[in-house]
Design a protein around this motif. Structure first.
Motif, mmCIF file in Angstrom:
data_model
loop_
_atom_site.group_PDB
_atom_site.id
_atom_site.type_symbol
_atom_site.label_atom_id
_atom_site.label_comp_id
_atom_site.label_asym_id
_atom_site.label_seq_id
_atom_site.Cartn_x
_atom_site.Cartn_y
_atom_site.Cartn_z
ATOM 1 N N PHE A 32 0.843 -1.193 0.000
ATOM 2 C CA PHE A 32 0.000 0.000 0.000
ATOM 3 C C PHE A 32 0.878 1.243 0.000
ATOM 4 O O PHE A 32 1.816 1.343 0.780
ATOM 5 N N ARG A 33 0.568 2.172 -0.881
ATOM 6 C CA ARG A 33 1.258 3.457 -0.965
ATOM 7 C C ARG A 33 0.215 4.558 -1.122
ATOM 8 O O ARG A 33 -0.955 4.284 -1.362
ATOM 9 N N ASP A 34 0.635 5.806 -1.032
ATOM 10 C CA ASP A 34 -0.297 6.921 -1.235
ATOM 11 C C ASP A 34 -0.819 6.969 -2.669
ATOM 12 O O ASP A 34 -1.839 7.611 -2.940
ATOM 13 N N THR A 35 -0.115 6.293 -3.575
ATOM 14 C CA THR A 35 -0.513 6.314 -4.988
ATOM 15 C C THR A 35 -1.408 5.141 -5.374
ATOM 16 O O THR A 35 -1.913 5.089 -6.491
ATOM 17 N N GLY A 36 -1.613 4.189 -4.464
ATOM 18 C CA GLY A 36 -2.449 3.036 -4.782
ATOM 19 C C GLY A 36 -1.995 1.806 -4.034
ATOM 20 O O GLY A 36 -1.170 1.881 -3.114
ATOM 21 N N TYR A 37 -2.530 0.671 -4.435
ATOM 22 C CA TYR A 37 -2.136 -0.592 -3.803
ATOM 23 C C TYR A 37 -2.132 -1.710 -4.825
ATOM 24 O O TYR A 37 -2.738 -1.609 -5.897
ATOM 25 N N VAL A 38 -1.439 -2.777 -4.470
ATOM 26 C CA VAL A 38 -1.473 -4.010 -5.253
ATOM 27 C C VAL A 38 -1.561 -5.162 -4.259
ATOM 28 O O VAL A 38 -0.900 -5.164 -3.226
ATOM 29 N N LEU A 66 -18.628 8.844 4.461
ATOM 30 C CA LEU A 66 -17.236 9.231 4.707
ATOM 31 C C LEU A 66 -16.718 10.083 3.554
ATOM 32 O O LEU A 66 -16.855 9.721 2.385
ATOM 33 N N THR A 67 -16.135 11.211 3.898
ATOM 34 C CA THR A 67 -15.500 12.062 2.879
ATOM 35 C C THR A 67 -14.047 12.262 3.289
ATOM 36 O O THR A 67 -13.754 12.844 4.331
ATOM 37 N N ALA A 68 -13.170 11.754 2.491
ATOM 38 C CA ALA A 68 -11.731 11.882 2.767
ATOM 39 C C ALA A 68 -10.982 11.711 1.457
ATOM 40 O O ALA A 68 -11.526 11.196 0.466
ATOM 41 N N HIS A 69 -9.724 12.147 1.449
ATOM 42 C CA HIS A 69 -8.891 11.981 0.263
ATOM 43 C C HIS A 69 -8.554 10.507 0.087
ATOM 44 O O HIS A 69 -8.517 9.735 1.052
ATOM 45 N N ALA A 70 -8.317 10.121 -1.155
ATOM 46 C CA ALA A 70 -7.993 8.714 -1.449
ATOM 47 C C ALA A 70 -6.803 8.219 -0.644
ATOM 48 O O ALA A 70 -6.762 7.056 -0.227
ATOM 49 N N SER A 71 -5.833 9.100 -0.382
ATOM 50 C CA SER A 71 -4.652 8.680 0.375
ATOM 51 C C SER A 71 -5.022 8.268 1.796
ATOM 52 O O SER A 71 -4.397 7.378 2.381
ATOM 53 N N SER A 72 -6.071 8.902 2.371
ATOM 54 C CA SER A 72 -6.519 8.523 3.713
ATOM 55 C C SER A 72 -7.119 7.128 3.706
ATOM 56 O O SER A 72 -6.892 6.332 4.625
ATOM 57 N N PHE A 73 -7.905 6.838 2.663
ATOM 58 C CA PHE A 73 -8.469 5.497 2.540
ATOM 59 C C PHE A 73 -7.355 4.462 2.339
ATOM 60 O O PHE A 73 -7.423 3.358 2.886
ATOM 61 N N LEU A 74 -6.354 4.812 1.552
ATOM 62 C CA LEU A 74 -5.241 3.893 1.322
ATOM 63 C C LEU A 74 -4.470 3.624 2.611
ATOM 64 O O LEU A 74 -4.086 2.486 2.895
ATOM 65 N N GLN A 75 -4.255 4.664 3.400
ATOM 66 C CA GLN A 75 -3.570 4.481 4.681
ATOM 67 C C GLN A 75 -4.389 3.581 5.602
ATOM 68 O O GLN A 75 -3.841 2.719 6.297
ATOM 69 N N SER A 123 -3.434 -0.071 7.104
ATOM 70 C CA SER A 123 -3.416 -0.323 8.544
ATOM 71 C C SER A 123 -4.305 -1.496 8.936
ATOM 72 O O SER A 123 -4.182 -2.029 10.047
ATOM 73 N N LEU A 124 -5.204 -1.924 8.039
ATOM 74 C CA LEU A 124 -6.047 -3.086 8.302
ATOM 75 C C LEU A 124 -5.446 -4.370 7.745
ATOM 76 O O LEU A 124 -5.468 -5.412 8.395
ATOM 77 N N VAL A 125 -4.898 -4.281 6.521
ATOM 78 C CA VAL A 125 -4.408 -5.484 5.844
ATOM 79 C C VAL A 125 -3.004 -5.874 6.311
ATOM 80 O O VAL A 125 -2.730 -7.056 6.538
ATOM 81 N N CYS A 126 -2.119 -4.909 6.469
ATOM 82 C CA CYS A 126 -0.724 -5.241 6.820
ATOM 83 C C CYS A 126 -0.596 -5.959 8.172
ATOM 84 O O CYS A 126 0.159 -6.938 8.269
#
Length: 198
Positions: A26-32, A62-71, A75-78
């Protein structure tokens, strides 16, 4: 993301009642994400645009930037991959031909948070890069180590025989070992491998 994913180890995970191995980045630019049940391999890549669109569909409050959702996803998957799952987070999965969906239920800022990973069959090159080649390399390394250990045991037996011929004796009989039989050892080893495979 791709090079970072390659450096990640596989981990045993459970999504609901189903057991898998998985790795993710997971990164601020997306995930794989890469998941396998050792019969099939699925993956998903998502950039910030895809994350923002899906978050609107799944989390209308929920309203947040995509980077917040990625973070939050990281924090859930890792921790799950590290063997430290969050008791307040639920994972479930659904199979379909060529597809695997993994649903996450958690919280974000005190509100329910949902996410669906939409994984499709991984391309052959990806399976080879992340699963087949590393397993083949590890198999070759283990085979080489096995050969070295067997040669060392045979050498130790020859050394013990030399001591015995020189009149040396064990002070404690319980330490006595049988000579190493290479062929018998390999037969037993392969029998155990076949047994575990089934």
């Amino acid at each position: 993301l791709e090079s970072s994913l390659l450096a990640q180890p596989w981990a045993s995970v459970r999504f609901g009642e189903c057991a898998f191995i998985a790795k993710a980045c997971f990164r601020d630019t997306g995930y794989v994400l890469l998941i396998s049940d050792l019969s099939s391999v699925w993956h998903e890549r998502a950039d910030t645009q895809a994350v923002a669109q899906r978050s609107k569909e799944l989390n209308k409050r929920l309203t947040a930037h995509a980077s917040s959702f990625l973070q939050r996803l990281g924090s859930l998957v890792c921790p799950l991959l590290a063997g430290r799952p969050d008791a307040a987070t639920a994972f479930s999965c659904h199979h379909a031909p060529g597809r695997l969906s993994v649903r996450v239920k958690s919280e974000l800022s005190g509100l329910p948070f949902y996410w669906d990973f939409h994984c499709s069959s991984a391309p052959v090159e990806m399976v080879s890069q992340h699963l087949v080649r590393p397993l083949m390399r590890m198999s070759l390394v283990l085979h080489s180590q096995l050969q070295e250990l067997m040669a060392l045991l045979l050498q130790k037996d020859a050394e013990i025989d030399d001591y015995r011929e020189s009149g040396a004796a064990l002070s404690r009989d319980r330490l006595r070992t049988e000579p190493f039989q290479e062929e018998t050892f390999l037969q037993n080893f392969m029998a155990k491998v076949r047994c575990k495979a089934y």
